[in-house]
Design a protein around this motif. Structure first.
Motif, PDB file in Angstrom:
ATOM      1  N   LYS A   1     -33.958   8.949  45.245  1.00 31.39           N
ATOM      2  CA  LYS A   1     -32.989   9.360  46.372  1.00 31.39           C
ATOM      3  C   LYS A   1     -32.994  11.084  46.640  1.00 31.39           C
ATOM      4  CE  LYS A   1     -28.573  10.292  46.357  1.00 31.39           C
ATOM      5  NZ  LYS A   1     -26.906  10.141  46.370  1.00 31.39           N
ATOM      6  N   VAL A   2     -33.428  11.278  47.874  1.00 28.64           N
ATOM      7  CA  VAL A   2     -33.447  12.727  48.168  1.00 28.64           C
ATOM      8  C   VAL A   2     -32.207  12.914  48.935  1.00 28.64           C
ATOM      9  CG1 VAL A   2     -34.618  14.593  49.019  1.00 28.64           C
ATOM     10  CG2 VAL A   2     -36.089  12.791  47.952  1.00 28.64           C
ATOM     11  N   THR A   3     -31.310  13.782  48.556  1.00 32.91           N
ATOM     12  CA  THR A   3     -30.104  14.099  49.537  1.00 32.91           C
ATOM     13  C   THR A   3     -30.381  14.733  50.641  1.00 32.91           C
ATOM     14  OG1 THR A   3     -29.435  15.913  48.215  1.00 32.91           O
ATOM     15  CG2 THR A   3     -28.669  14.016  47.298  1.00 32.91           C
ATOM     16  N   ASN A   4     -29.628  14.904  51.574  1.00 29.61           N
ATOM     17  CA  ASN A   4     -29.629  15.521  52.663  1.00 29.61           C
ATOM     18  C   ASN A   4     -29.386  17.147  52.063  1.00 29.61           C
ATOM     19  OD1 ASN A   4     -29.997  13.901  54.994  1.00 29.61           O
ATOM     20  ND2 ASN A   4     -27.808  13.462  54.987  1.00 29.61           N
ATOM     21  N   GLY A   5     -30.253  17.969  52.741  1.00 33.58           N
ATOM     22  CA  GLY A   5     -29.878  19.314  52.101  1.00 33.58           C
ATOM     23  C   GLY A   5     -28.713  20.036  52.570  1.00 33.58           C
ATOM     24  N   PHE A   6     -28.320  20.802  51.586  1.00 32.60           N
ATOM     25  CA  PHE A   6     -27.150  21.559  52.219  1.00 32.60           C
ATOM     26  C   PHE A   6     -26.955  22.976  51.528  1.00 32.60           C
ATOM     27  CE2 PHE A   6     -26.009  19.098  48.330  1.00 32.60           C
ATOM     28  CZ  PHE A   6     -25.493  20.045  47.508  1.00 32.60           C
ATOM     29  N   TYR A   7     -26.184  23.744  52.335  1.00 33.50           N
ATOM     30  CA  TYR A   7     -26.436  25.141  51.557  1.00 33.50           C
ATOM     31  C   TYR A   7     -25.074  25.200  50.528  1.00 33.50           C
ATOM     32  CZ  TYR A   7     -28.928  27.016  55.412  1.00 33.50           C
ATOM     33  OH  TYR A   7     -30.064  27.339  56.320  1.00 33.50           O
TER      34      TYR A   7
END
Lengths: 509, 430
Positions: free
Chosen positions: A365-371
């Motif tokens: 699983k690759v999460t949505n990127g976030f800051y």
């Protein structure tokens, strides 16, 4: 020997003389101890401590140093770490017995492209032969089939109630430096002990085929133990981004037996929640709906309206399904309402369309990127270099790459000179942040007073001050005096108390 | 009558207090600093008295005020940094002293907060909890944790101190909270003669709990929970099979689940009011180079137009712009007018070439809001002997003695400086 008795006495006395404290023999014999600053000679004439201050510490504030010996003992540590946080922390501890903190204004300067963008890579696994999956922590795992590798940064053991497994726990591996593509396989790591674990499927990605309309961020997107959340919708409530909160645990359905990626299955949402508020004006069976936001409808679309806000309107508190006759613009449209004329009423436009969301079963699983935090974002508390409201002179030196701030309970004037003369790195600017923290106990207590006569009710705010009203009475029912008497023309009668009353009085300590 | 103020009541009080700062139509609260003159004993300031006169005395020395906005006030909890080797308390719904124990941790440098669900029978924590999973998870040391929230940069800057940390609501955690779960048990009595075939039976008003006892030496030492269930507001457990006398007490998660009502869950009955005084901010409203010894809060002071003040900073001193004639005026010295008997204290004296700008306060025997100095008056510093002539008199931006003094704190001197900010944290426990 008896002939030289006096000589013997002389030699013995001579050596005793030499071995007196601080005399040559004694000093040589105890040289190691004298090298210890706590045990060394400390007289007015010969003092290692004084010698130290004379040669190395002449700028130090002797009046502030409680224990000179301890200071000298630790000064080497301060000197060795000169110019670092450690040196300042040691200095403050020795001088003031205080623990300090550091901050760096440069870390709060807004810089383009400075945001820290993060994506998590996770695998879920089950142990093989009761192996201890925690042994995989900080090791490099390899997929036996795919030969993909990754470093395991963290491991969490999670409870699972998945209908697809008999196991009650799965392990979630947080990875970094992922190389290759893991598949349904056995992972192995040989260090520190050979440990194996089998990968299992989880929701890896949610694809939005149709974002629908009328969704809000409060809508739920769930599927058999997994939890997803709507992270972004547009003005019309169309889903634009889904975050996977809990990816669940799955075996691969038979229909996807040969698939590992891009094999979508339908994910359901609950009903869209969004309502657009507007106003409806009817004339001759034709109504015009207008609002301040984009309605998103087209001619001949069917939708629902909740009418409210005008008790004289026959539509008030009804819900009607309508068909759009004409779209006047982005915020207005007309529709036909038979039998109702010349009225105006508020309305909620219930305009929703179910979204079509599909998810993939994936191993990785690759999460949505976030800051991470607010760094690098203009809306954050970060500032432009050299900028500090109202204090331009100071801020030029403050918000720059070579400044640091010491946070302590003491004014800068108390320590600025000492820090600058001992441990301050050249070419930098030091500022002080005085932290004043006071804890005040404002706990309330139940005073135990239950009689209304104990307290005088005070209502007006300004009167409260005059009477120092620091108690609050809560009356839960109309109050009556206990012996309520009433004088009438026929005499005085005592009336029964007809209403129970409870007064709780809170006193502020 | 036996009675109890519950923790929820205290949290409610704290949250109401925080919300009152958002009611800007009724509340305009300022932090003030004052008192440049020394105490009789500088190391032991006198305790403020709680009477009307004490409020006036506090007002007399007020130099500057800064508005407290709603984002300067937060509910906070005691700070417990995670450290290896520490035994953390677990969440226990029956523990009357829970809120004085370390049952949650702040993990650095990620600034994430985790709730301890189970502490492995009082073992030491050796594995740092990590991640942002909304599920409860075990770490290798046998501890069971739940991620609650993270601190933002602003949280850290304004409200994180060595002793307290702010509480944030994480919407994901809140949304995923499940009420009435059973995630841990108190083994009040392990009993004896139990075996591996012993089973648990749970009676309660929730559903789906499943677990098996851990038996060691015939005694029950723990429970392996395979499904924490949900919806339990009461539950009793019995152990079936061989053995006797075991007494296990289930620990129920809060009604709405961990993380849903976070302030109540963590006992956030502390409120921090943070005011940061930056250098000489407010175009000189906060003078540097002098000291202050009093910090306090005032509600609804009036500005110079007799309206409730709303400006970010307020200068409470009178400014005298004077042409210097001889010498240099000193801080804290008295200043006399050559024309009348007015007598004030100099709070700051900045040279604004070619003039000198003096911030002055009336002495204690002049409790009016105005200072009887006029343009053209000659002035003399009583200690320095410096002289000058007044060119301009600027009244204070706030009407002195107006509003309600809510809080007074006398401190040892804090010396203001051009390279120093002060971070004032007033923590109130409800």
């Amino acid at each position: 020997m008896s002939n030289y008795l006096k000589f013997i006495y002389f030699v013995e006395a001579y050596y005793k003389f030499l071995e007196q404290p601080t005399y040559p023999s004694e000093v040589l014999q105890n040289a190691r101890e004298y090298a210890d600053v706590e045990k060394t000679i400390n007289t007015s004439n010969v003092s290692l401590v004084e010698s130290f201050f004379k040669n190395y510490g002449y700028e130090l504030p002797r009046n502030l140093i409680v224990n000179n010996t301890t200071f000298v003992k630790h000064f080497r540590d301060i000197y060795k770490t000169k110019g670092s946080e450690q040196a300042a922390k040691l200095l403050f501890r020795v001088l003031y017995g205080e623990d300090i903190d550091f901050t760096y204004p440069s870390e709060r300067i807004l810089k383009p492209s400075d945001g820290e963008w993060v994506k998590y890579f996770t695998l879920k696994v089950l142990p093989v032969n009761n192996s201890n999956v925690f042994n995989l922590l900080n090791t490099r795992i390899t997929g036996k089939t795919s030969k993909a590798t990754a470093k395991v940064k963290d491991i969490l053991k999670l409870q699972t109630n998945s209908p697809y497994f008999t196991e009650n726990f799965v392990y979630e591996l947080y990875l970094e430096d992922v190389r290759g593509q893991f598949v349904k396989e056995t992972l192995v790591s040989s260090y520190p002990v050979i440990t194996e674990a089998n990968t299992i499927y989880q929701i890896g990605y949610v694809k939005i085929l149709n974002g629908g309309k009328g969704y809000t961020l409060d809508n739920k997107v769930n599927h058999e133990g997994s939890i997803c959340k709507i992270s972004k919708v547009d003005d019309e409530g169309s889903i634009k981004l889904i975050d996977i909160i809990d990816s669940g645990t799955y075996t691969l359905p038979a229909s996807f037996a040969n698939a590992s990626h891009n094999s979508f299955f339908l994910v359901n949402t609950d009903d869209p929640l969004k309502k657009i508020q507007g106003n409806v004006v009817l004339a001759n069976n034709i109504a015009i709906f207008s609002s301040s936001v984009h309605h998103g409808l087209n001619r001949k679309d069917t939708t629902s309206l909740d009418f409210y806000g005008n008790v004289s309107s026959p539509l008030n508190l009804t819900t009607s399904t309508i068909t759009i006759l004409k779209v006047l613009d982005d915020t207005r449209f007309t529709f036909y309402v038979p039998g109702v004329s010349n009225t105006s009423v508020s309305a909620n436009l219930i305009y929703t369309t179910k979204a079509s969301l599909y998810a993939t079963f994936d191993i990785l699983k690759v999460t949505n990127g976030f800051y991470v935090k607010e760094k690098g974002q203009p809306s954050s508390s970060y500032v432009i270099q050299g900028f500090l409201p109202n204090t331009p002179d100071t801020s030029v030196l403050y918000y720059q790459p070579h400044s640091y701030v010491i946070k302590s309970s003491r004014s800068v004037n108390k320590w600025r000179g000492i820090v600058k003369s001992t441990i301050h790195p050249a070419g930098t600017e030091v500022f002080g942040d005085v932290v004043l923290e006071t804890v005040n106990d404002n706990k309330i207590s139940d005073t135990g007073k239950s009689e209304i006569s104990d307290y005088l009710s005070v209502t007006a705010d300004n009167v409260s001050d005059e009477f120092s009203a620091d108690s609050i009475s809560i009356s839960l029912a109309p109050t009556l005096p206990r012996n309520y008497s009433k004088t009438t023309s026929s005499g005085t009668v005592t009336l029964p108390i007809t209403a129970d009353h409870v007064n709780i009085v809170f006193g502020y300590l | 009558m036996p009675q109890l103020i519950t923790t929820n009541f205290r949290v409610y009080q704290a949250s109401e207090f925080v919300e009152s700062f958002a009611d800007t139509s009724n509340n305009s609260i300022y932090t003030f600093i004052g008192r440049s003159l020394p105490w009789a004993d500088e190391n032991s300031p006198p305790s403020p008295s709680n009477n009307f006169n004490s409020e006036r005395e506090a007002w007399e020395s007020v130099v500057s005020l800064k508005k407290v906005n709603s984002n300067d006030v937060r509910q906070v909890i005691p700070r417990y940094d995670w450290a290896a080797g520490t035994i953390y308390a677990r969440y226990n719904d029956r523990d009357t002293n829970l809120f004085s124990k370390q049952f949650y941790v702040l993990v650095l440098p990620e600034y994430k907060v985790y709730l301890c669900i189970d502490n492995n029978n009082g073992g030491q924590s050796s594995v740092k909890p990590t991640g942002i999973s909304t599920s409860i998870f075990n770490t290798a040391d046998g501890y069971k944790w739940k991620y609650l929230y993270s601190l933002s940069d602003t949280d850290i800057l304004k409200f994180l101190t060595r002793s307290y940390m702010p509480v944030n609501i994480n919407s994901d955690v809140s949304a995923a909270a499940v009420g009435g779960q059973i995630q841990s048990f108190i083994i009040s009595d392990g009993g004896s003669d139990y075996s591996s075939t012993s089973t648990l039976t749970l009676q309660g008003n929730g559903s789906n709990f499943a677990g098996t006892p851990i038996v060691s030496g015939g005694s029950i030492t723990g429970v392996t929970i395979t499904n924490p269930g949900s919806g339990y507001s009461y539950a009793n457990v019995t152990v079936s099979g061989t053995g006797s006398n075991a007494l296990l007490i289930p620990i129920l998660s809060p009604y709405n689940g961990h993380g849903k009502d976070l302030h109540e869950n963590l006992g956030a009955f502390y409120v921090t009011i943070n005011t940061r005084l930056n250098y000489s901010e407010g175009n000189g409203d906060f003078p540097v180079l002098n000291e202050y010894r009093t910090v306090g809060l005032i509600k609804n002071p009036l500005d110079s137009n007799s309206n409730v003040a709303t400006s970010t900073t307020l200068c409470a001193t009178t400014k005298l712009i004077a042409a210097p004639l001889s010498g240099t005026f000193s801080l804290d010295e008295s200043l006399v007018s050559n024309v009348n008997l007015s007598n004030v204290t100099i709070l700051s004296a900045n040279v604004v070439s070619p003039n000198v700008e003096l911030h002055v306060l009336p002495l204690g025997n002049q409790l009016n809001n105005s200072i009887a100095f006029s343009v053209g008056n000659g002035i003399t510093g009583q200690s320095s002997g410096a002289t000058g002539r007044i060119r301009q008199v600027i009244d204070p931006e706030v009407r002195r003695f107006t509003g309600k003094v809510l809080y007074i704190e006398n401190r040892p001197p804090i010396t203001r400086s051009y390279d120093q900010a002060e971070n004032i944290h007033i923590v109130i426990e409800f």
